[in-house]
Scaffold this motif. Structure first.
Motif, short mmCIF file in Angstrom:
data_model
loop_
_atom_site.label_atom_id
_atom_site.label_comp_id
_atom_site.label_asym_id
_atom_site.label_seq_id
_atom_site.Cartn_x
_atom_site.Cartn_y
_atom_site.Cartn_z
N ASN A 160 0.97 -1.09 0.15
CA ASN A 160 -0.02 0.01 0.00
C ASN A 160 0.84 1.33 0.25
O ASN A 160 0.41 2.17 0.47
N ILE A 161 1.96 1.26 -0.81
CA ILE A 161 2.72 2.42 -0.86
C ILE A 161 2.47 2.92 -2.11
O ILE A 161 2.13 4.34 -2.35
N LEU A 162 2.07 2.29 -3.32
CA LEU A 162 1.35 2.34 -4.56
C LEU A 162 -0.03 1.97 -4.68
O LEU A 162 -0.18 0.83 -4.08
N ARG A 163 -0.88 2.62 -5.45
CA ARG A 163 -2.03 2.07 -5.94
C ARG A 163 -1.87 1.61 -7.55
O ARG A 163 -1.03 1.66 -7.88
N LYS A 164 -2.53 0.78 -7.65
CA LYS A 164 -2.75 -0.01 -9.22
C LYS A 164 -2.59 1.32 -10.18
O LYS A 164 -2.77 2.51 -9.92
N LEU A 165 -1.98 1.08 -11.31
CA LEU A 165 -1.48 2.02 -12.34
C LEU A 165 -2.85 2.65 -12.69
O LEU A 165 -4.08 2.08 -12.85
N GLU A 166 -2.89 3.81 -13.43
CA GLU A 166 -4.04 4.49 -14.15
C GLU A 166 -3.71 4.69 -15.47
O GLU A 166 -2.66 4.83 -15.87
N ILE A 167 -4.80 4.63 -16.41
CA ILE A 167 -4.52 4.79 -17.52
C ILE A 167 -5.17 6.22 -18.00
O ILE A 167 -6.46 6.40 -17.67
N THR A 168 -4.51 7.14 -18.60
CA THR A 168 -4.96 8.14 -19.30
C THR A 168 -5.02 8.02 -21.03
O THR A 168 -4.18 8.15 -21.43
N PRO A 169 -6.35 8.03 -21.47
CA PRO A 169 -6.41 7.86 -22.65
C PRO A 169 -6.19 9.09 -23.53
O PRO A 169 -6.44 10.14 -22.97
N MET A 170 -5.52 9.17 -24.59
CA MET A 170 -5.23 10.26 -25.34
C MET A 170 -5.87 10.40 -26.62
O MET A 170 -6.43 9.68 -27.08
N LYS A 171 -6.13 11.78 -27.17
CA LYS A 171 -6.76 12.27 -28.30
C LYS A 171 -6.06 11.29 -29.35
O LYS A 171 -4.68 11.05 -29.31
N LYS A 172 -6.74 11.15 -30.54
CA LYS A 172 -6.07 10.57 -31.78
C LYS A 172 -5.07 11.85 -32.17
O LYS A 172 -5.30 12.84 -32.22
N GLY A 173 -3.66 11.21 -32.34
CA GLY A 173 -2.78 12.20 -32.74
C GLY A 173 -2.25 12.93 -31.92
O GLY A 173 -1.37 13.84 -32.07
N ALA A 174 -2.38 12.53 -30.56
CA ALA A 174 -1.87 13.37 -29.28
C ALA A 174 -0.46 13.31 -29.42
O ALA A 174 0.11 14.67 -29.17
N PHE A 175 0.36 12.19 -29.73
CA PHE A 175 1.61 12.02 -29.42
C PHE A 175 2.43 12.88 -30.74
O PHE A 175 3.47 13.41 -30.68
N ILE A 176 1.71 12.78 -31.78
CA ILE A 176 2.25 13.62 -32.80
C ILE A 176 2.21 14.90 -32.56
O ILE A 176 3.09 15.75 -33.04
N ASP A 177 1.11 15.45 -32.04
CA ASP A 177 0.88 16.99 -31.85
C ASP A 177 1.83 17.32 -30.62
O ASP A 177 2.55 18.57 -30.71
N TYR A 178 2.13 16.29 -29.68
CA TYR A 178 3.17 16.82 -28.64
C TYR A 178 4.41 17.12 -29.19
O TYR A 178 5.28 17.92 -28.89
N MET A 179 4.70 16.20 -30.17
CA MET A 179 6.21 16.24 -30.47
C MET A 179 6.30 17.46 -31.80
O MET A 179 7.36 18.16 -31.66
N LYS A 180 5.27 17.83 -32.23
CA LYS A 180 5.27 19.10 -33.02
C LYS A 180 5.39 20.10 -32.16
O LYS A 180 6.09 21.12 -32.61
N SER A 181 4.58 20.19 -30.97
CA SER A 181 4.85 21.20 -30.11
C SER A 181 6.04 21.47 -29.38
O SER A 181 6.38 22.72 -29.08
#
Length: 499
Positions: free
Chosen positions: A449-470
């Motif tokens: 009980n130091i960490l809780r189970k992982l959480e998933i944050t769904p991203m928009k389509k093209g999110a990582f391309i937009d991030y790399m562009k930014s």
């Protein structure tokens, strides 16, 4: 069958027979490289500073030459960049490969007249091994595309400076130049999206047989072709039969890429770096990479769990064990000495020596002592997708959330799905269970009980391309880190999550 396809088969036999010869004597091969490097560089400034003249054995070398990363070797490299000869290697380098470091800013990696041939032969021999093992050579008669950085170079004190892929582009063998795409002019376009659109115009009506590049940028190329034509890639390029890639693990991208193509095709993984061409996939039935022991590089290996120790163990090829994560250290015929490239590898075979790349030594999550590495998050995600086969993942990265607004800290997975799991909570449970299985420290933190189970944050389509562009890193050889021990990336990509 054209002349290239016909002649490639005897050439492949010749290359593989030479390869088998040095691979059968790994220790002797590396010892020859070691002696050559020391003898060649003993009159350089670095060689004199580290008493190369008295080095007879690897043990002598370890006593005189410490392990350094780029920042620690920078005082010598700066002298080379300033135009001084005989600093790290005799004379001056032919090129500097310009790369972006996370801590060092722009890095200038020397490439010498002795090292450039190995950058070329590494890529060539990867293809010839494919020809030798499969008997397939018709792809050499079609059009070949290499999605890479600009071949344009600047001059710095009489030395050409450019991206590695651009430098190598100048050395593509003449017999391949006539069927290479894109054109030189198109390759010189700096804006990635403009360049991609121009590449599509140049290639869409061509008989493309081989496509090469980093998977996420090839995926972007495919997506734009499909958007333009409404067709799968196999219908646009019916003769496309071989995909060559490097730089990242292919597994997270494979399902989406093959879905875009519309059929499974053969692929070959390569492991090039500005510091040298390290390995390539030499068998179609395995993702293992043949370590190139005869390419002007003397390798050292530090157990990953000792890397940050004051006096870590340094091993040569004879001393490594299977299944252990090692930090890869290079000594090269371009003058890098005890150089930590930052990669982690694991040996999976000793006959011959084959490796897999397991991550970056400084890319990990250990906010609570868990020391999660890239191999583990990629393996866990692959497992979760296998349990939910309807799922397709485009891209992902992981960061710790140490100070959540409520509840225990957790690992936050930012995932861009092409096709969502039917039950994302079940997907999350399977992903976390596999992380628990793979990493005992993570298991202890969850159960304690130091960490809780992982959480998933769904991203928009093209999110990582937009991030790399930014951040100005769209396309070319730029790669998104799989994981980080801080939230520098995480806090920036939050803006691209689904609403």
């Amino acid at each position: 069958m054209g002349i290239r396809a016909i002649l490639s088969k005897p050439f492949a036999n010749f290359v593989v027979s030479k390869q088998k010869k040095w691979a059968s004597d790994p220790s002797g091969t590396q010892q020859k490289v070691f002696k050559y490097l020391i003898d060649k560089a003993k009159h350089t400034a670095f060689g004199k500073d580290h008493d190369f003249a008295s080095i007879k054995t690897y043990e002598d070398f370890k006593k005189r030459v410490p392990v350094r990363d780029y920042e620690e070797l920078k005082s010598y490299i700066k002298k080379v960049v300033d135009g001084h000869p005989d600093v790290l290697w005799p004379g001056k380098p032919l090129y500097f490969a310009k790369t972006s470091g996370t801590t060092s800013g722009i890095k200038y990696i020397p490439i010498s007249k002795e090292s450039i041939p190995y950058h070329i032969s590494g890529a060539r021999d990867a293809l010839l091994n494919y020809v030798y093992n499969t008997g397939k050579s018709l792809f050499l008669d079609g059009k070949l595309i290499f999605l890479s950085g600009s071949p344009e170079m600047e001059m710095k004190n009489g030395i050409h400076v450019g991206r590695l892929s651009g430098i190598v582009n100048h050395h593509v063998p003449g017999y391949l130049r006539t069927n290479q795409k894109p054109s030189y002019e198109t390759n010189c376009i700096e804006d990635w999206e403009e360049k991609l659109d121009t590449i599509i115009e140049e290639t869409i009506d061509q008989r493309m047989t081989l496509i090469s590049g980093i998977p996420p940028w090839v995926q972007m190329y495919f997506d734009r072709i499909t958007a333009k034509t409404g067709k799968k890639i196999k219908d646009v390029f019916p003769d496309f039969s071989l995909f060559v890639y490097g730089g990242v693990n292919f597994e997270p991208y494979k399902a989406k890429l093959f879905e875009s193509i519309g059929k499974k095709i053969d692929s070959v993984e390569t492991y090039p770096a500005s510091e040298g061409f390290i390995a390539f996939q030499d068998q179609q039935d395995s993702n293992q990479l043949l370590l190139l022991l005869n390419s002007g590089i003397f390798y050292e290996f530090i157990p990953a769990d000792e890397y940050f120790s004051e006096n870590p163990t340094r091993l040569n090829i004879e001393e490594v064990q299977l299944g252990v994560n090692y930090a890869l250290i290079m000594n090269t015929n371009a003058g890098l000495w005890g150089y930590s490239i930052g990669d982690m590898i694991k040996f999976v075979s000793k006959d011959p020596y084959r490796i897999i790349v397991t991550g970056r030594i400084k890319h990990f999550i250990s906010a609570f002592g868990e020391h999660v590495i890239g191999e583990e998050v990629e393996t866990a995600l692959k497992f979760a997708v296998s349990k939910h086969p309807e799922t397709e993942v485009i891209e992902f990265t992981v960061a710790p959330q140490v100070t959540p607004k409520e509840g225990l800290p957790y690992h936050q997975w930012f995932i861009e799905f092409n096709k969502y799991p039917n039950d994302i909570n079940a997907f999350r449970e399977d992903l976390d269970a596999e992380m628990v299985r793979l990493n005992t420290y993570y298991d202890d933190l969850i159960s304690g009980n130091i960490l809780r189970k992982l959480e998933i944050t769904p991203m928009k389509k093209g999110a990582f391309i937009d991030y790399m562009k930014s951040i100005g890193k769209l396309g070319g050889q730029n790669k998104l880190p799989r994981l980080a021990n801080d939230r520098k990336i995480a806090d920036q990509i939050e803006q691209f999550k689904q609403g």
